[in-house]
Scaffold this motif. Sequence first.
Motif: not given
Length: 299
Positions: A93, A128-129, A131-132, A135-136
């Motif tokens: 990602k 992880r949430n 991070y998403t 990045t996204r």
Amino acid sequence: MRLYRIALWATVPIALPLLAAPAGVTAARAVRDTAPEGPLSVWQPEAAAQPVVPVVDAASPFPALGAASMALPRVVPRPAIVSRAQWRADETKRDPHAHYAGGVRAVFIHHTDTPNGYDCADVPRTLRNLYTGQTRDRSWGDLGYNFLVDKCGTIYEGRAGGTDRPVVGSHTLGFNQGTTGIAAIGTFGPGAPVPAAMEHAIAALAAWKLGLGDVDPAGKVRLTSTNGKSRYAKGTSAEFDAISGHRDGFATSCPGEALLARLPAIRTLAASLQGRLSPRTPSGTRFAVSLGSPRRGGE
């Protein structure tokens, strides 16, 4: 005439064992009030500064020691850090290229603006949430923070590139170069309790990172703004505490009133962990100086 042989010892940091990433899941919303420096594609990497230990040649005359002697880093043991692999970051990602400054001169403290009632075993899912989201949804190329700390005192590796290197993050607009961003997982507005374990871990982490460059955590530093959308016009030099809050460099409520109020105590503890003497201890300091693994459990 008597001859004396003098030996020099260089203290080497002790790498503490990594903590196993706890399993579990929880829901978290994307971080607010954290502005990137700009697209990663426009950042220019610099050579990472590494601590240098002088080598003394036994066959050479003993070097003179005085005011001009080489300054060695303040050696503080590296605290236990849960790696990206351990919290299962999806490396596909992120931008594959890390970017570096010449060294770390200051630390900016943040909060993630996520719920406080989490179980520490669920933190990897929270990361992880985040991070998403960063990045996204925000296109920051990676997590903006260099490190994150939960309420149990566990430290997590944030942005990729090497925990011991001066990785440029996306945490404080205008002042990402030469700084490290540490995010407290939770929301710390007025009246919110700040767990002692979290404070201790932040202080230990800051003492280690700043010590690599011989920076006093209780001292002042001068930083130059690289972006006019920060609190200072681009190119403006401004004085900061070596451990500052996000709001000191950018117009935001981060890291929250409660955590901001704890920064003087965090600076004092970090300085004491480096072996520096402070003239006085701010009221409200509630730590025993220890460099062991972070304890589990909240306040």
